[in-house]
Design an enzyme around this catalytic site. Structure first.
Site, PDB file in Angstrom:
ATOM      1  N   CYS A   1      43.214 -60.031  67.733  1.00  0.00           N
ATOM      2  CA  CYS A   1      43.115 -58.581  67.662  1.00  0.00           C
ATOM      3  C   CYS A   1      44.456 -57.887  67.597  1.00  0.00           C
ATOM      4  O   CYS A   1      44.561 -56.773  67.104  1.00  0.00           O
ATOM      5  CB  CYS A   1      42.336 -58.063  68.854  1.00  0.00           C
TER       6      CYS A   1
ATOM      7  N   ASN B   1      57.844 -70.802  67.695  1.00  0.00           N
ATOM      8  CA  ASN B   1      57.998 -69.442  68.219  1.00  0.00           C
ATOM      9  C   ASN B   1      56.922 -69.058  69.226  1.00  0.00           C
ATOM     10  O   ASN B   1      57.168 -68.268  70.124  1.00  0.00           O
ATOM     11  CB  ASN B   1      58.033 -68.423  67.069  1.00  0.00           C
TER      12      ASN B   1
ATOM     13  N   THR C   1      76.838 -57.158  48.356  1.00  0.00           N
ATOM     14  CA  THR C   1      77.895 -56.803  49.301  1.00  0.00           C
ATOM     15  C   THR C   1      77.487 -57.195  50.708  1.00  0.00           C
ATOM     16  O   THR C   1      76.344 -56.981  51.132  1.00  0.00           O
ATOM     17  CB  THR C   1      78.178 -55.289  49.213  1.00  0.00           C
TER      18      THR C   1
END
Lengths: 388, 276
Positions: free
Chosen positions: A324, A150, A236
């Site tokens: 950061c 990624n 579901t």
């Protein structure tokens, strides 16, 4: 003006065509696919069609596709299933550069008594295959390796790996969340037992994913409850999003060519220009074995969050491998595993394109990044030392 | 995405007083490339001892740059006595506020200022005081204790936010917790070992503690320590190596050696230095 969005490995926009297909299932077609009445039953048929579309995107048969809520659920389901199916085996293998969905799961399993091998990568982010093969043994329950990274876009040779791992009688799973829709993925060629994919990386909505489970693979469900998904995943169905993933898969197959040619060209233009105009800049990861839409560029002696915030002022959206930005204090584990020097790791920016990017947008980035880096370097005490 | 105040954004996008001062009266440098942020602070004084110019260079994120810029504004026109009281919290307040995870940026500002003042006063570069607790970021127990006391930190996470300790591999989390417990008085030491110890047992335990805990820590800085005698609760030691000539040796002795012995042997020990 809309933002210049080059952060598609983080998430991508829902294609307008996808949204259009989904809308009726929020409103008039709200039936439960498990119902006996035909109001619900027709919805079940649409789920079947969606399943076929996802299957054909990756060269699978529809019965091999399990819908999940996201890539992370697919990953967790696959790994747990392999461990439950092979209760005597206590060794698991992955790489040092996986997405947190696998990395943290494996670290967690290490605490519960599993022996974990993290396979290293070289400075280009390529997997140490020799190390991987040396560590396969009769105690190995599963090997899980990402198809494409990624952060850097680097692609692992999953076809070859799957074959070798399978020959040893070991389950092989691949996290293909970043690969599907960007490069051809064909489960007729790759003999992996399981594969994870995620909807929102390929212009379907967030909150839906799929797990490919090869026919004949021992499986054990992660979510226990109703009989949905053939008893393999209770709960579901997220009907609207599944319909969306179906449509997005159909479009992804159609658009693959454009990603591999037009988007790659734009990516190359972006990367080549920045490398040329900004000194002390490097590409993280192998230039060839890489996704066509991704580039990770390390700008030395500046810090990624500062770059991103200055880009943000211009409405350019990208990501950083810097510490950061994430709230952690160390730069990305991927860049560290590759041994990217600290000088560049803290200042690494990932640009990830999609078919919605235009050449005009790329030109805008090319024009605006160099002054940002220049300004931040003028602030940096290390930049002067380099020049001196 | 971080929630930065408008003032942080302003100081980040339009940093004040960027640059270098040639022949500065004070200069202080903290942080490193590896750590992900670093700050070099310069100042020049006028004839009345007031800071007439301050400049900085910073490598780091938006809040590191903003904290540095704010600091230069805060110290301009003031005397060293006045600015030496500036705390990291003052820097954060000047900017409105900083996200909790970014408080270490304000600590960096305070540290650079302290170093610059020490430079002006001709004090030697401070030796690393205490024992390294967090190896990833090179943070000592003394630094952690100071941050805990000054900012009333309560959790390991707080400590990481303020001084970065514990933000890497995480191996030191237990040690940080121990320091927190110590400062907040939650420590549950094996009580009054000395009361039950015979003199010989006490001396042995002191010797052991010196060998096992204290000497290795001092040796990291090229120093050493020898036990000379034990007189009641007074432990007489001699500092050796770099410790012997270090201007901070008294601090090492009291803050580190004595604390450690009190913790591990007996709470009423007093450490004194002798020169043979």
């Amino acid at each position: 003006m809309k933002p210049v969005y080059v952060d598609n490995n983080a998430t991508s926009r829902v294609a307008p065509e996808v949204l259009e297909e989904m809308l009726p299932y929020f409103t008039e077609r709200y039936g439960n696919p498990s119902s006996m009445h035909s109001f619900g039953g027709t919805v079940a048929r649409e789920i079947k069609t969606a399943r076929e579309k996802v299957a054909s995107l990756i060269g699978a048969s529809p019965s091999e596709i399990l819908f999940t809520s996201c890539g992370t659920e697919s990953d967790n389901t696959a790994i747990r299933a392999a461990l439950v199916s092979n209760p005597d085996r206590k060794h698991i293998i992955t790489s040092r550069v996986e997405h947190p969905a696998i990395k943290n799961l494996f670290e967690n399993l290490a605490k519960t008594g599993f022996r974990v091998t993290f396979v290293p990568v070289d400075s280009n982010g390529l997997l140490d295959l020799e190390y991987l093969y040396e560590n396969l043994d009769d105690d190995t329950a599963i090997v899980s390796l990402m198809w494409a990274n990624n952060e850097t876009g680097v692609i692992f040779p999953v076809e070859e790996i799957a074959q070798t791992v399978k020959e040893r009688g070991i389950v092989f799973h691949t996290d293909a969340v970043q690969a599907v829709g960007k490069v051809p993925v064909d489960m007729n060629k790759v003999s992996a037992d399981m594969l994870s994919l995620s909807g929102h990386k390929l212009h379907a909505p967030k909150g839906v994913g799929a797990l490919y489970i090869r026919k004949g693979t021992k499986f054990s469900p992660f979510l226990i409850g109703g009989h949905q998904e053939n008893g393999r995943r209770a709960g579901t169905e997220n009907v609207t999003s599944i319909i969306g993933l179906g449509k997005a898969s159909e479009m992804a197959l159609y658009n693959l060519n454009e990603v591999e040619i037009r988007i790659k060209k734009l990516r190359d233009k972006l990367e080549d220009s920045l490398i040329k105009t900004v000194p002390n800049t490097m590409i993280n990861g192998d230039k060839d074995k890489r996704l066509p839409n991704t580039t990770s560029i390390g700008f030395e002696f500046v810090e990624g969050e500062a770059i991103l915030l200055m880009m943000n002022e211009l409405d350019i959206c990208a990501s950083s491998g810097s510490a950061c930005t994430s709230g952690s204090l160390e730069p990305s584990h991927v860049l560290r595993a590759m041994g990217v020097p600290f000088t560049a790791a803290h200042g690494s920016i990932r640009f990830s394109l999609s078919i919605y990017n235009t050449e005009k947008e790329i030109d805008f980035i090319i024009e605006n990044i160099p002054p940002i880096i220049k300004k931040l370097r003028e602030l940096s005490p290390f930049w002067e030392q380099t020049k001196g | 995405m971080w929630e930065y105040t408008d003032k942080v954004k302003d100081h980040f996008l339009n940093p004040r007083n960027v640059g270098v001062i040639d022949n500065p009266d004070g200069v202080g440098e903290v942080g490193s490339l590896a750590c992900g942020d670093a700050l070099k602070l310069y100042f020049k004084l006028d004839e009345n001892g007031r800071i007439k110019d301050a400049k900085f260079q910073t490598f780091g994120c938006a809040s590191a740059i903003a904290s540095s810029s704010a600091l230069t504004e805060m110290i301009m026109g003031r005397t060293l006595e006045e600015v030496s009281n500036i705390t990291n919290d003052d820097i954060a307040s000047y900017l409105g506020e900083l996200p909790k995870e970014k408080m270490h940026c304000s600590v960096m500002g305070r540290d650079a200022l302290e170093k610059a003042i020490a430079f002006y006063r001709g004090e030697k570069e401070k030796k690393v005081e205490g024992e390294i607790v967090c190896e990833c970021f090179g943070v000592t127990d003394v630094e952690i204790k100071r941050a805990v006391t000054e900012n009333n930190l309560l959790t390991v996470e707080d400590v990481t936010d303020f001084v970065k300790a514990g933000g890497g591999c995480g191996k030191c989390h237990e040690k940080i917790q121990e320091i927190l417990d110590q400062v907040h008085g939650d420590i549950k030491p094996v009580k009054n070992k000395a009361a039950k110890l015979t003199n010989i047992q006490k001396i042995k335990l002191i010797e052991e503690t010196l060998e096992r805990e204290i000497k290795p820590a001092l040796k990291k800085d090229g120093g050493n320590i020898e036990l000379i005698d034990v007189d009641g609760n007074i432990v007489l030691v001699e500092l050796r190596g770099t410790c012997a000539s270090c201007s901070k040796s008294q601090i090492t002795l009291k803050n580190y050696v004595e604390t450690k012995l009190r913790e591990l042997v007996s709470p009423d020990l007093i450490v004194e230095e002798v020169h043979q």
